[in-house]
Motif scaffolding. Structure first.
Motif, short mmCIF file in Angstrom:
data_model
loop_
_atom_site.label_atom_id
_atom_site.label_comp_id
_atom_site.label_asym_id
_atom_site.label_seq_id
_atom_site.Cartn_x
_atom_site.Cartn_y
_atom_site.Cartn_z
N PRO A 2 7.74 12.32 35.06
CA PRO A 2 6.76 13.53 34.53
C PRO A 2 5.35 13.36 34.50
O PRO A 2 4.94 12.24 34.18
N SER A 3 4.63 14.36 35.29
CA SER A 3 3.26 14.02 35.48
C SER A 3 2.58 15.26 35.35
O SER A 3 2.96 16.29 35.17
N ILE A 4 1.19 15.16 34.91
CA ILE A 4 0.38 16.56 34.60
C ILE A 4 -1.01 15.86 34.88
O ILE A 4 -1.55 14.76 34.80
N TYR A 5 -1.98 17.18 35.03
CA TYR A 5 -3.39 16.87 34.99
C TYR A 5 -3.63 15.96 36.46
O TYR A 5 -4.42 15.00 36.09
N ALA A 6 -3.33 16.22 37.51
CA ALA A 6 -3.48 15.46 38.50
C ALA A 6 -4.94 15.83 39.06
O ALA A 6 -5.19 16.95 39.11
N SER A 7 -5.39 14.93 39.62
CA SER A 7 -6.85 15.13 40.08
C SER A 7 -7.09 13.98 41.46
O SER A 7 -6.98 12.95 41.21
N LEU A 8 -7.47 14.46 42.58
CA LEU A 8 -7.66 13.79 43.96
C LEU A 8 -9.06 13.23 43.83
O LEU A 8 -10.18 14.10 43.71
N VAL A 9 -9.27 12.06 43.84
CA VAL A 9 -10.54 11.48 44.07
C VAL A 9 -10.66 10.39 45.05
O VAL A 9 -9.80 9.34 45.05
N GLY A 10 -11.08 10.85 46.54
CA GLY A 10 -10.79 10.09 47.52
C GLY A 10 -9.62 9.95 48.13
O GLY A 10 -8.68 10.83 48.41
N ASN A 11 -8.96 8.74 47.95
CA ASN A 11 -7.81 8.34 48.46
C ASN A 11 -6.68 7.98 47.09
O ASN A 11 -5.54 7.52 47.54
N TYR A 12 -6.91 8.52 46.04
CA TYR A 12 -6.38 8.20 44.93
C TYR A 12 -6.06 9.64 43.82
O TYR A 12 -7.05 10.27 44.00
N LEU A 13 -5.10 9.60 43.34
CA LEU A 13 -4.69 10.90 42.52
C LEU A 13 -4.66 10.02 41.14
O LEU A 13 -3.94 9.13 40.99
N TYR A 14 -5.52 10.62 40.25
CA TYR A 14 -5.45 10.18 38.73
C TYR A 14 -4.67 11.33 37.94
O TYR A 14 -4.79 12.52 38.45
N TYR A 15 -3.81 10.86 36.94
CA TYR A 15 -3.03 11.85 36.45
C TYR A 15 -2.49 11.17 35.20
O TYR A 15 -2.52 9.83 35.05
N ILE A 16 -2.06 12.08 34.36
CA ILE A 16 -1.18 11.59 33.14
C ILE A 16 0.18 11.49 33.32
O ILE A 16 0.88 12.25 34.06
N HIS A 17 0.67 10.24 33.18
CA HIS A 17 2.13 9.67 33.46
C HIS A 17 2.77 9.52 32.32
O HIS A 17 2.31 9.04 31.34
N TYR A 18 4.16 9.88 32.32
CA TYR A 18 4.73 9.85 31.21
C TYR A 18 6.23 9.16 31.57
O TYR A 18 6.91 9.10 32.30
N ASP A 19 6.52 7.95 30.35
CA ASP A 19 7.78 7.32 30.61
C ASP A 19 8.09 6.98 28.98
O ASP A 19 7.19 7.22 28.19
N ILE A 38 -2.70 7.98 47.86
CA ILE A 38 -2.12 9.17 48.42
C ILE A 38 -0.67 9.01 49.54
O ILE A 38 0.18 9.87 49.74
N ASP A 39 -0.67 7.47 49.90
CA ASP A 39 0.70 7.37 50.71
C ASP A 39 1.59 6.86 49.52
O ASP A 39 2.97 6.39 49.85
N GLY A 40 1.67 7.10 48.10
CA GLY A 40 2.58 6.52 47.24
C GLY A 40 2.52 5.03 46.86
O GLY A 40 3.37 4.88 46.04
N SER A 41 1.54 4.39 47.44
CA SER A 41 1.59 2.78 46.95
C SER A 41 0.41 2.72 45.88
O SER A 41 -0.20 3.59 45.62
N GLU A 42 0.48 1.46 45.12
CA GLU A 42 -0.56 1.21 44.53
C GLU A 42 -0.53 1.88 42.99
O GLU A 42 -1.45 1.94 42.49
N LYS A 43 0.63 2.24 42.62
CA LYS A 43 0.85 3.10 41.37
C LYS A 43 0.55 1.93 40.18
O LYS A 43 1.07 1.00 40.33
#
Length: 335
Positions: free
Chosen positions: A137-154, A166-171
């Motif tokens: 579950p994710s919320i408040y995503a924001s694109l900055v260059g080649n990264y998405l910053y967001y609130i992640h829930y677990d 943005i390719d799904g790596s480096e989480k």
């Protein structure tokens, strides 16, 4: 002759196979950004990011079709359904549309077949395919260059600040606090503290370092070039601003505000004053020329170059629109 014909056939097959391989590679590889492009405006993202404009195209959550992801031109033409996902916190660059998928409330007959019903996604404008970047579950995503910053829930850490390439790596987890990542300005993110204080901070996403810009009790900072707008909690959530050359914040309005959106020279906001005159209003960025757009309680104020979109509190299935500037009539948005 037969031998020559066989050789030609083999060569043609090899050329076709090579071409298919090259096409498959080019169509699946991630195209990265050369600059610190920002995916949407702070005001839109604070208001659920249900509209996003990039290079003359509007990407939006269509209230006329279960809030699925759509695109259109600036005036509402060239309407196109992109994907059967309920979309919010929409961001875009030249190659992709990023959004938070929230299909938990899908009312279609086979909604249970949706995979990862609440997740962070990337829609490829070349292939029309969706790639799930984070299944959580994710919320408040924001694109900055080649990264998405967001609130992640677990379940282990609850809600925390994350980023992912943005390719799904480096989480990775950026901070244990669930800072709102709505306000990006180039390589910088602006946010207010949540636990120890409510100061306004600037984070340099290139280095990960952050420092205090303004000490106080503030909420929803939105950076617009050299000016930061924010709500002052100690002044009944009045809207203030701080320019780069200002020695102290300037209060723009005494009205209590629930949400706001700065676009160009105009601020759009929901006024909720104690005397019961709730209304969607707008004013100039210096606090002058206040005018009422619609009386009542509204939310999800999203702005594009041509229109302001908003919905009535408690009824997000009906979206209204009015031309930017706040001087035109209000109508129902029916894409």
């Amino acid at each position: 002759m037969k031998t020559i014909r066989r050789v030609l056939i083999v060569c043609i097959i090899l050329i076709i196979a090579a071409g298919c391989g090259i096409y498959a590679y080019l169509s699946t590889r991630t195209i990265f950004n050369d600059t610190y492009v920002n995916g949407n405006t702070p005001g839109n993202l604070y208001n659920n990011g249900v509209f996003c404009e990039h290079n003359g195209t509007i990407y939006f959550s269509n209230p006329s079709d279960n809030h699925y992801l759509y695109s259109m031109d600036q005036n509402g033409g060239n309407l196109k359904k992109l994907y059967n996902d309920i979309a919010s916190f929409i961001n875009a660059d030249d190659n992709y549309v990023y959004y938070v998928r929230n299909n938990l409330g899908a009312d279609e007959e086979f909604a249970f077949l949706h995979v990862y019903t609440n997740s962070l996604c990337r829609y490829d404008l070349r292939t029309n395919k969706v790639h799930v970047l984070d299944t959580a579950p994710s919320i408040y995503a924001s694109l900055v260059g080649n990264y998405l910053y967001y609130i992640h829930y677990d379940t282990e850490t609850s809600s925390t600040l994350y980023r992912i390439k943005i390719d799904g790596s480096e989480k990775e987890q950026v901070d244990t606090n669930p800072y709102f990542t709505c306000s990006a300005n180039g390589q910088y993110l602006y946010y207010n503290g949540l636990e120890q204080d409510h100061n306004i901070y600037q984070m340099d996403t290139a280095t990960g370092s952050a420092y205090t810009i303004l000490q106080g009790n503030f909420w929803m900072p939105a950076a617009d070039n050299d000016t930061i707008y924010f709500l002052d909690c100690e002044q009944n959530y009045a809207l203030c601003k701080l320019g780069r050359n200002d020695s102290a914040p300037v209060k723009l309005s005494s009205d209590r505000m629930e949400c706001y959106n700065v676009y160009g020279d105009t601020i759009y906001y929901q006024r909720n004053s104690s005397n019961g005159d709730a209304a969607l209003c707008c004013m100039n960025t210096d606090g002058s020329n206040v005018r009422v757009i619609a009386e009542g309680n509204y939310k999800n104020i999203n702005v594009t170059s041509q229109y302001v979109y908003f919905s009535e509190a408690g009824n997000e299935d009906t979206v209204y629109m009015t031309p930017v500037g706040g001087m035109g009539s209000v109508s129902v948005f029916l894409p």
